[in-house]
Design an enzyme around this catalytic site. Structure first.
Site, PDB file in Angstrom:
ATOM      1  N   GLU A   1       0.799  -1.238   0.000  1.00 47.75           N
ATOM      2  CA  GLU A   1       0.000   0.000   0.000  1.00 47.75           C
ATOM      3  C   GLU A   1       0.833   1.291   0.000  1.00 47.75           C
ATOM      4  O   GLU A   1       0.565   2.207   0.773  1.00 47.75           O
ATOM      5  CB  GLU A   1      -0.955  -0.021   1.199  1.00 47.75           C
ATOM      6  CG  GLU A   1      -1.860  -1.239   1.191  1.00 47.75           C
ATOM      7  CD  GLU A   1      -2.719  -1.379   2.446  1.00 47.75           C
ATOM      8  OE1 GLU A   1      -2.688  -0.483   3.293  1.00 47.75           O
ATOM      9  OE2 GLU A   1      -3.423  -2.400   2.564  1.00 47.75           O
TER      10      GLU A   1
ATOM     11  N   GLU B   1      -6.223 -10.806  -0.931  1.00 48.69           N
ATOM     12  CA  GLU B   1      -7.060 -10.570   0.258  1.00 48.69           C
ATOM     13  C   GLU B   1      -8.533 -10.550  -0.126  1.00 48.69           C
ATOM     14  O   GLU B   1      -9.290  -9.668   0.294  1.00 48.69           O
ATOM     15  CB  GLU B   1      -6.666  -9.238   0.918  1.00 48.69           C
ATOM     16  CG  GLU B   1      -5.189  -9.134   1.242  1.00 48.69           C
ATOM     17  CD  GLU B   1      -4.795  -7.853   1.957  1.00 48.69           C
ATOM     18  OE1 GLU B   1      -5.671  -7.150   2.476  1.00 48.69           O
ATOM     19  OE2 GLU B   1      -3.581  -7.561   1.980  1.00 48.69           O
TER      20      GLU B   1
HETATM   21  O1  9MR Z   1      -7.208  -8.042   8.792  1.00 51.11           O
HETATM   22  C1  9MR Z   1      -6.286  -7.158   9.403  1.00 51.11           C
HETATM   23  C2  9MR Z   1      -6.883  -6.607  10.679  1.00 51.11           C
HETATM   24  O2  9MR Z   1      -7.034  -7.633  11.633  1.00 51.11           O
HETATM   25  C3  9MR Z   1      -6.007  -5.492  11.221  1.00 51.11           C
HETATM   26  O3  9MR Z   1      -6.661  -4.896  12.328  1.00 51.11           O
HETATM   27  C4  9MR Z   1      -5.768  -4.458  10.130  1.00 51.11           C
HETATM   28  C5  9MR Z   1      -4.865  -3.345  10.626  1.00 51.11           C
HETATM   29  O4  9MR Z   1      -4.716  -2.378   9.644  1.00 51.11           O
HETATM   30  O5  9MR Z   1      -5.159  -5.085   9.015  1.00 51.11           O
HETATM   31  C6  9MR Z   1      -5.997  -6.026   8.427  1.00 51.11           C
HETATM   32  O6  9MR Z   1      -5.397  -6.544   7.256  1.00 51.11           O
HETATM   33  C7  9MR Z   1      -5.128  -5.620   6.232  1.00 51.11           C
HETATM   34  C8  9MR Z   1      -3.960  -6.145   5.441  1.00 51.11           C
HETATM   35  O7  9MR Z   1      -2.884  -6.401   6.296  1.00 51.11           O
HETATM   36  C9  9MR Z   1      -3.552  -5.182   4.337  1.00 51.11           C
HETATM   37  N1  9MR Z   1      -4.660  -4.845   3.508  1.00 51.11           N
HETATM   38  C10 9MR Z   1      -5.866  -4.431   4.153  1.00 51.11           C
HETATM   39  C11 9MR Z   1      -6.269  -5.462   5.205  1.00 51.11           C
HETATM   40  C12 9MR Z   1      -7.586  -5.069   5.838  1.00 51.11           C
HETATM   41  O8  9MR Z   1      -7.438  -3.854   6.519  1.00 51.11           O
END
Ligand code: 9MR
Length: 401
Positions: free
Chosen positions: A179, A289
């Protein structure tokens, strides 16, 4: 009389048609010859021994994001049956795994790697460099002031060598940078103004991260991972970044399209366009994802509006039908691009738990609902397994081809 000749004739008259009927009826029961709408649980096509990974064996691995709780509870059997790739939902990110300079929390990541390895499941590493869940200590010196670019890159290198080095040969693909592209509609602003960008005074950290990762594990496949990769403006920014990396001979194998999608987004045209563009650079694609929320942004009032909240409609048949159609559209296209797609991973196991449900502390519409307005839709129901871990109808639309 020659009985053998008579028998041969009898074979031709009676046995051949019988065989033909049996073959024909078998063909009709085969999933490949059934249309998606008639491919349902409980039919002959529903082979209880098959999981998503088996239906997609000749296409690409099918993965799922996990946390350690999933490895021991009832999710674990489902994971082993349905998936042949896993990603750590949080446990390999910089902040959680490397909270201060000389501290590494290996336990959870090791558990996930051990679980996957013991079940012959592939592992995607997520991720080596991100602006979120970052290791805050990296950006500051002992005096509390921002570190220099040189020191920050040295810390990045040490981090990548430690993490990618530890799982060398076990993690087959890494999201190296996550990102890093800006979200605004300003087409001149390509990069996100993160701590990484600001301290490096530009995007050099991206290239550096890929080079360190390649040095740490030369066999691992290296990906740039981002969301909204199909949105026209962001798509072009991501393309520019990737093109530059490729032209500069940075060791990058592909792009991770996160695929946090909605019922009406992306359109098939947008999805194809995104795929065509990045594959034209010679890059592979992983959908890293995937989930498709049923939350409808239009249910929310404009920020600040004093509208009476609409009650949560739940997973209605209408929303379900739209979700089935969107999942079917996506996988139909994925299969067509199988030459370029090297993994499709779902973000979480079942509708029992999705990261989307957590957004806004359970009080807002959530990320996919687009803002911090009064909570109206409680759950996103974004996956292929329901809250009881049972296959949803959307599951059958994905495997019924
Ligand atoms: O699923 C993840 C969640 O448990 C965390 O709180 C969050 C923190 O930003 O990150 C989520 O996973 C993310 C992933 O690492 C990167 N892309 C977006 C995902 C959803 O936010």
């Amino acid at each position: 009389m020659n009985f053998s000749a008579v028998n041969k004739k009898a074979n031709r008259v009676f046995l051949l048609p019988a065989i033909a009927i049996i073959v024909l009826s078998l063909v009709q029961c085969t999933p490949k010859h059934q249309v998606a709408s008639s491919f349902k649980a409980g039919t002959t096509a529903d082979d209880p021994n098959k999981g998503l990974k088996d239906y997609y064996k000749s296409y690409f691995p099918i993965g799922v994001a996990v946390n350690t709780a999933a490895l021991h509870g009832p999710d674990s059997a489902l994971i082993v049956k349905e998936f042949n790739s896993v990603t750590a939902e949080n446990d390999m990110k910089m902040g959680p795994i490397h909270p201060s300079e000389n501290v590494y929390n290996w336990k959870n990541a090791d558990d996930i790697v051990d679980f996957a390895t013991s079940h012959h499941i592939k592992i995607r590493g997520h991720n080596l460099c991100w602006h979120n869940q970052e290791a805050a200590w990296m950006f500051k010196g002992a005096d509390g002031e921002p570190v220099t670019k040189e020191l920050l890159l040295k810390r990045l290198k040490d981090h990548i060598f430690a993490v990618a080095g530890r799982y060398k040969g076990k993690i087959y693909a890494w999201d190296v940078v996550n990102e890093a592209v800006d979200d605004s509609n300003d087409t001149t602003q390509i990069y996100r103004k993160s701590n990484w960008y600001n301290i490096c005074n530009g995007p050099d950290f991206i290239e550096a991260a890929f080079r360190y990762a390649h040095e740490a594990d030369p066999q691992a496949k290296l990906y740039y991972n981002d969301y909204n990769s199909e949105h026209p403006v962001k798509r072009e920014k991501i393309y520019k970044l990737l093109k530059k990396l490729v032209e500069d001979h940075v060791p990058i194998d592909g792009v991770g399209m996160q695929a946090h999608w909605k019922l009406n987004e992306p359109s098939p045209g947008e999805l194809r366009k995104a795929l065509d563009e990045v594959t034209s650079l010679g890059l592979k694609v992983q959908f890293t994802e995937l989930d498709i929320t049923i939350r409808l942004p239009q249910l929310n009032p404009a920020p600040g509006a004093t509208t009476t909240p609409v009650p949560d409609p739940g997973y209605t048949p209408e929303l379900e039908a739209k979700q089935i159609a969107q999942y079917k559209m996506a996988f139909d296209i994925f299969r067509q691009y199988k030459k370029f797609i090297t993994n499709v991973t779902f973000w979480n196991v079942s509708d029992r738990y999705s990261w989307l449900d957590q957004r806004g502390g359970g009080l807002m519409g959530g990320a996919a609902a687009g803002g911090n307005t009064t909570r109206m839709v409680k759950k996103a129901y974004p996956l292929l397994f329901d809250e009881n871990r049972q296959r949803k109808k959307a599951y059958w639309s994905v495997v019924g081809f």
